[in-house]
Design an enzyme around this catalytic site. Structure first.
Site, PDB file in Angstrom:
ATOM      1  CB  CYS A 112     -35.020  22.013  23.182  1.00 47.63           C
ATOM      2  SG  CYS A 112     -35.222  22.277  24.941  1.00 47.63           S
ATOM      3  CG  HIS A 259     -32.704  18.452  22.483  1.00 48.75           C
ATOM      4  ND1 HIS A 259     -31.930  19.436  23.084  1.00 48.75           N
ATOM      5  CD2 HIS A 259     -33.805  18.313  23.266  1.00 48.75           C
ATOM      6  CE1 HIS A 259     -32.555  19.865  24.156  1.00 48.75           C
ATOM      7  NE2 HIS A 259     -33.688  19.203  24.305  1.00 48.75           N
ATOM      8  CG  ASN A 289     -32.546  19.661  27.943  1.00 53.08           C
ATOM      9  OD1 ASN A 289     -32.078  20.481  27.152  1.00 53.08           O
ATOM     10  ND2 ASN A 289     -33.797  19.245  27.872  1.00 53.08           N
TER      11      ASN A 289
HETATM   12  N1  COA Z   1     -35.660  11.672  42.237  1.00 50.64           N
HETATM   13  C1  COA Z   1     -36.356  10.681  42.807  1.00 50.64           C
HETATM   14  N2  COA Z   1     -37.616  10.357  42.449  1.00 50.64           N
HETATM   15  C2  COA Z   1     -38.165  11.080  41.452  1.00 50.64           C
HETATM   16  C3  COA Z   1     -37.484  12.118  40.805  1.00 50.64           C
HETATM   17  C4  COA Z   1     -36.187  12.422  41.221  1.00 50.64           C
HETATM   18  N3  COA Z   1     -35.441  13.395  40.671  1.00 50.64           N
HETATM   19  N4  COA Z   1     -38.302  12.629  39.858  1.00 50.64           N
HETATM   20  C5  COA Z   1     -39.446  11.937  39.912  1.00 50.64           C
HETATM   21  N5  COA Z   1     -39.366  10.992  40.889  1.00 50.64           N
HETATM   22  C6  COA Z   1     -40.375  10.014  41.280  1.00 50.64           C
HETATM   23  C7  COA Z   1     -41.770  10.453  40.919  1.00 50.64           C
HETATM   24  O1  COA Z   1     -42.290  11.285  41.934  1.00 50.64           O
HETATM   25  C8  COA Z   1     -42.468   9.120  40.840  1.00 50.64           C
HETATM   26  O2  COA Z   1     -42.790   8.715  42.150  1.00 50.64           O
HETATM   27  P1  COA Z   1     -44.194   8.009  42.474  1.00 50.64           P
HETATM   28  O3  COA Z   1     -44.197   6.772  41.650  1.00 50.64           O
HETATM   29  O4  COA Z   1     -44.115   7.782  43.936  1.00 50.64           O
HETATM   30  O5  COA Z   1     -45.231   8.996  42.062  1.00 50.64           O
HETATM   31  C9  COA Z   1     -41.407   8.158  40.304  1.00 50.64           C
HETATM   32  O6  COA Z   1     -40.145   8.816  40.547  1.00 50.64           O
HETATM   33  C10 COA Z   1     -41.520   7.837  38.842  1.00 50.64           C
HETATM   34  O7  COA Z   1     -41.663   9.061  38.128  1.00 50.64           O
HETATM   35  P2  COA Z   1     -41.812   9.072  36.573  1.00 50.64           P
HETATM   36  O8  COA Z   1     -42.187  10.449  36.134  1.00 50.64           O
HETATM   37  O9  COA Z   1     -42.710   7.938  36.154  1.00 50.64           O
HETATM   38  O10 COA Z   1     -40.313   8.746  36.095  1.00 50.64           O
HETATM   39  P3  COA Z   1     -39.801   8.467  34.645  1.00 50.64           P
HETATM   40  O11 COA Z   1     -39.037   7.206  34.652  1.00 50.64           O
HETATM   41  O12 COA Z   1     -40.859   8.626  33.615  1.00 50.64           O
HETATM   42  O13 COA Z   1     -38.758   9.673  34.392  1.00 50.64           O
HETATM   43  C11 COA Z   1     -38.435  11.891  33.488  1.00 50.64           C
HETATM   44  C12 COA Z   1     -39.193  11.035  34.489  1.00 50.64           C
HETATM   45  C13 COA Z   1     -38.853  13.331  33.681  1.00 50.64           C
HETATM   46  C14 COA Z   1     -36.938  11.736  33.731  1.00 50.64           C
HETATM   47  C15 COA Z   1     -38.764  11.394  32.046  1.00 50.64           C
HETATM   48  O14 COA Z   1     -40.160  11.271  31.895  1.00 50.64           O
HETATM   49  C16 COA Z   1     -38.250  12.340  31.014  1.00 50.64           C
HETATM   50  O15 COA Z   1     -37.054  12.530  30.864  1.00 50.64           O
HETATM   51  N6  COA Z   1     -39.128  12.938  30.217  1.00 50.64           N
HETATM   52  C17 COA Z   1     -38.743  13.943  29.244  1.00 50.64           C
HETATM   53  C18 COA Z   1     -38.668  15.281  29.929  1.00 50.64           C
HETATM   54  C19 COA Z   1     -37.844  16.274  29.127  1.00 50.64           C
HETATM   55  O16 COA Z   1     -36.809  15.941  28.626  1.00 50.64           O
HETATM   56  N7  COA Z   1     -38.299  17.511  29.022  1.00 50.64           N
HETATM   57  C20 COA Z   1     -37.588  18.531  28.322  1.00 50.64           C
HETATM   58  C21 COA Z   1     -37.600  18.296  26.870  1.00 50.64           C
HETATM   59  S1  COA Z   1     -36.779  19.532  25.944  1.00 50.64           S
END
Ligand code: COA
Length: 332
Positions: A112, A259, A289
């Protein structure tokens, strides 16, 4: 230090719109979960054409916008982490399609962070006078990498391409690139070879044999929490670095094009830097993204909206798999 003049921009997004509700049809997810955690409402998916098709469309528009003869392009720098081929480079396919017959053609992969990396490389080539006109393209089809049973990742990404034609200017340009390879496991997509060499034995275990499931062999894998933490730190560090190089206060920056990985990451890092939210451009709500294409697509949107003015100080900042990060402050 010499800088970069942006002669023209172009972008391409596929027609097919996958809004959050479409994901609820086959996954246990909802708009109520996705929007507050990511800012994403919808993303575009290229359903029937390869990645390079998008890059070619964006490149042609940028060349037209720049009003140059494609034969005057000396170099094509193409950023992608989702190429259609191991070889040739995607830059060669764009070269053929746009008729840039005098251009060298190189692919860049820093995921990215790729557009920022390509701009940085371009500035160095232009500064030496070795090349005079460079076409930078970023084209990404992350839908090829995603596991659409993995609700935590597949909702984040979309497909798109952006491009810019650049030449040397005498305006300021400050950049920094960084990498933290020891964190590569936080975000990767492994090549899934299916070779039939009769002399191969079992592949040697590497990287502690972490690729122990089909998903880890084939699809984008990410530790969302680790990436989130890295991103906020890396983006703030990178912007402070380039501002210090130029002797700028953060308030001197007119426009920030970050980004577009997660609206919360953008808000948190720009807030930590004390950047006025009005100066921060986002399109993640519409596109998700789109990896290294995020910034040049945004740049083209800003250009078409008439929001780029001579003398403005623009800051590009990003991060990605690697993990890599980087930033630029340039006067346009
Ligand atoms: N819909 C519903 N529930 C979801 C879900 C979705 N699309 N994705 C994850 N969950 C659930 C998980 O399973 C978890 O459930 P659990 O508590 O029963 O285990 C819960 O939601 C919380 O998940 P968590 O990972 O803690 O959520 P978060 O608030 O940290 O958000 C991301 C997750 C991925 C959105 C966030 O961490 C993020 O954006 N990170 C950066 C990733 C990124 O941008 N990568 C590319 C970079 S170039």
């Amino acid at each position: 230090m010499s800088g970069i003049e942006i002669l023209g921009t172009g972008s391409f997004v596929p027609d097919f719109i996958a809004d959050n509700n479409k994901f609820s049809e086959f996954l246990d997810t909802s708009d109520e979960w996705i929007t507050p955690r990511t800012g994403i409402k919808e993303r575009r998916i290229m359903t029937d054409k390869p990645n390079y098709y998008m890059g070619v469309q964006a490149a042609k528009k940028a060349v037209e916008d720049a009003n140059i003869d494609p034969k005057d392009i000396d170099l094509i720098l193409l950023s992608t982490c989702s190429p259609d081929f191991f070889y040739p480079s995607m830059a060669c396919l764009v070269q053929k399609a746009v008729g840039a017959e005098n251009a060298a053609a190189i692919d860049v992969n820093s995921a990215c962070t790729g557009f920022i990396t390509a701009m940085d490389i371009a500035q160095k080539y232009l500064a030496t006078g070795h090349y005079k006109t460079i076409l930078i393209v970023a084209t990404e089809k992350l839908s090829n990498h995603l596991d659409y049973t993995d609700r935590s990742m597949c909702i984040l990404f979309g497909d798109a391409a952006g491009a810019a034609v650049v030449r040397k200017s005498d305006k300021p340009f400050y950049s920094m690139l960084g990498a933290s390879g020891d964190e590569f496991e936080a975000l990767y997509c492994k090549v899934n070879y299916d070779a039939n060499c009769p002399f191969h034995g079992d592949d040697m275990p590497f990287y502690n044999n972490i690729f122990d499931t089909e998903a880890k062999q084939k699809y984008l894998q990410s530790d969302g929490h680790a990436v989130y933490k890295f991103a906020v730190n890396a983006m703030t560090k990178a912007v402070k670095n380039v501002a210090a190089q130029g002797g700028y206060d953060i308030g001197d920056i007119d426009l920030v094009v970050p980004h577009q990985a997660n609206l919360r990451i953008i808000k948190k890092s720009t807030e930590m830097l004390g950047i006025d939210p009005e100066k921060v451009y986002t399109n993640i709500q519409r596109l998700g993204n789109v990896s290294s294409a995020c910034i040049p697509v945004a740049l083209d949107e800003l250009n078409k909206q008439g929001r780029l003015h001579s003398g403005m100080k623009i800051c590009f900042v990003g991060f990605g798999a690697g993990l890599t990060y980087g930033a630029i402050i340039m006067e346009i």
